[in-house]
Write an enzyme that holds these catalytic residues in place. Structure first.
Site, PDB file in Angstrom:
ATOM      1  CD  GLU A   1       0.663   2.576   7.115  1.00 20.55           C
ATOM      2  OE1 GLU A   1       0.326   2.884   7.747  1.00 20.55           O
ATOM      3  OE2 GLU A   1       0.589   2.248   5.852  1.00 20.55           O
ATOM      4  CG  ASP A   2       5.089  -0.055   8.965  1.00 19.25           C
ATOM      5  OD1 ASP A   2       5.093   1.109   8.841  1.00 19.25           O
ATOM      6  OD2 ASP A   2       4.763  -1.179  10.044  1.00 19.25           O
TER       7      ASP A   2
END
Ligand code: MN
Length: 485
Positions: free
Chosen positions: A76-77
């Site tokens: 996600e990051d």
């Protein structure tokens, strides 16, 4: 701030045969992926990954779950993808991380958001219960660092946790996570009440409570010293603030009425000693009628086992004891997560569980290894059951192929008997429509309807619906038309 060494120490303490090299590798991977990223609190991002893994280690999660815990925010990051995770850590870890990533994406607001998030939790659980364990650990650390977020986000996260995460933790029997979440959310959602209760509990009453409990322990020690072969420890139990608050609200009582009960837990080495200790306690202090509960012979629906009794202790003060074995204590704290551990240690007694948890455990017994087990869970337990939702967001578990009539009877007999129109995902469907996982089902009733249509029997899938239809058709005087009844 914690370090990977602390996480690994915890893992080794809880399960000594875990592959800690893989955990170290996952840490190095996550650490370099999140390099230069910081949490809103100012801490390096990797701290969040470490705390998530640490909670999982406390729950005695298996190696792949801890690895996935370290990596859970990577796709996600950071610039790394699920494919990178698969290449480095294998398919199982990838699937766990994917499950977490999916859970995180919720685009709705208000009641829609609530429903969607609940739906996702159940779907994730259906795929692999370990995804939920990672999500719990992730959420717990997010809650502990809520201070860094703006008040509206704090409120939203706390509310969602109290309404969705904490009850699911309860459903899985993970009490420790449940109360930790509840107490943090309580602080953010009802700050005035929290501060008042905390002061009373931690400041005003603490010394008095500790003194009393010391005296009780001393008396017990003298008596138990005379008995041979009873190993035990006495723990004084924290009363959790949110549970005190809830009791005050529900039972409309004052703090003193609720907190007057002193609480102790005795942990001993086997079941027969649980009963022996109970006998000794009842011999020293008079039991309060109606307060003895034997959850060892009759466990709670979530599998909880323990003996509970309240006695008139020193000066007649109500004193509550919980008596259980170490295994029962771990189960009460870590729920389904503890089962994996005890399975590894080779102890497995039959016990009451929610039906699907029970099936999972049965399967675990017959599986030769973890992979096999996970595969079986997917095939056998969740393959043939679905979760559907009422318009209010209540979850109903039904067998595959269930229809709106099955749903109607699962909600309430009257709704089944008077069902006239079914809406699935807000569209009108037939009453014999096959429901799918995650469907939102609404039943419109016709109050003038006298009873069910006996033809419904031909398509319903649940025993409950079948029985109710039979009963109510019989009541309506059409018994003679149904052969065999
Ligand atoms: Mn996270």
């Amino acid at each position: 701030m914690i370090t990977i060494e602390e996480v690994i120490n915890k893992v080794q303490k809880k399960c000594s045969d875990t592959d800690t090299d893989l955990i170290k590798l996952a840490y190095d991977f996550a650490e370099s992926a999140h390099k230069g990223q910081y949490r809103k609190s100012g801490e390096p991002y990797i701290q969040h990954s470490l705390h998530t893994a640490y909670s999982l280690a406390q729950m005695r999660a298996d190696c792949n779950t801890i690895v996935a815990g370290l990596l859970h925010d990577v796709p996600e990051d950071t610039k790394y993808t699920l494919d990178d995770i698969k290449k480095n850590f294998g398919e199982e870890v990838e699937k766990l991380v994917k499950g977490i990533t999916k859970l995180g994406k919720i685009k709705y607001r208000g009641i829609e958001r609530y429903r969607e998030s609940l739906r996702k939790m159940f779907l994730a659980m259906a795929q692999d219960v370990r995804v939920i364990l990672i999500k719990f650990s992730d959420r717990l650390h997010n809650l502990r660092t809520l201070d860094a977020l703006p008040p509206n986000k704090q409120q939203r996260i706390a509310k969602e946790t109290l309404e969705i995460y904490a009850p699911i933790a309860g459903l899985l029997g993970i009490e420790r996570i449940k109360w930790q979440m509840e107490d943090i959310c309580f602080k953010y959602l009802y700050p005035d009440e929290y501060i008042k209760l905390e002061y009373k509990y931690e400041v005003e009453k603490k010394a008095e409570r500790q003194k009393y409990i010391q005296k009780i322990k001393l008396i017990l020690r003298e008596r138990l010293a005379k008995e041979e072969k009873i190993d035990y420890v006495v723990e004084s139990r924290m009363k959790h603030l949110y549970s005190i608050y809830r009791k005050m609200r529900i039972k409309d009582r004052q703090f003193d009425e609720i907190n007057d009960v002193f609480a102790l837990r005795i942990i001993t080495n086997n079941i027969s000693n649980c009963y022996k200790i109970l006998g000794i306690i009842h011999d020293i202090w008079r039991p309060k009628p109606g307060h003895f509960k034997d959850y060892i012979s009759v466990p709670k629906p979530n599998g909880y086992r323990s003996l509970h009794t309240t006695v008139f202790g020193l000066g007649g003060r109500a004193t509550e004891f919980q008596i259980r074995t170490r295994e029962m204590d771990d189960e009460a704290k870590f729920g389904i997560a503890a089962h994996w551990h005890y399975k590894q240690k080779g102890s497995a007694e039959p016990r009451k569980q929610p039906k699907w948890v029970k099936e999972i455990l049965e399967m675990q017994k017959s599986s030769s290894n973890a992979n096999d087990f996970i595969k079986k869970i997917k095939l056998d337990v969740f393959q043939n059951r679905i979760f559907v939702f009422s318009p209010k967001g209540d979850v109903f578990e039904l067998p595959e192929g269930a229809t709106p009539i099955d749903f109607a009877y699962a909600v309430h007999t009257d709704i089944g008997n008077q069902a006239s129109v079914a809406l699935v995902n807000e569209k009108v469907t037939t009453l014999d429509h096959r429901l799918k996982n995650g469907d939102l089902v609404e039943i419109k009733v016709n109050k003038n309807r006298k009873g069910p249509n006996h033809n419904w029997i031909k398509f319903v899938k649940t025993k409950r619906a079948r029985e109710k239809i039979k009963q109510n058709c019989r009541g309506a005087g059409i018994k003679k038309f149904i052969p065999g009844i």
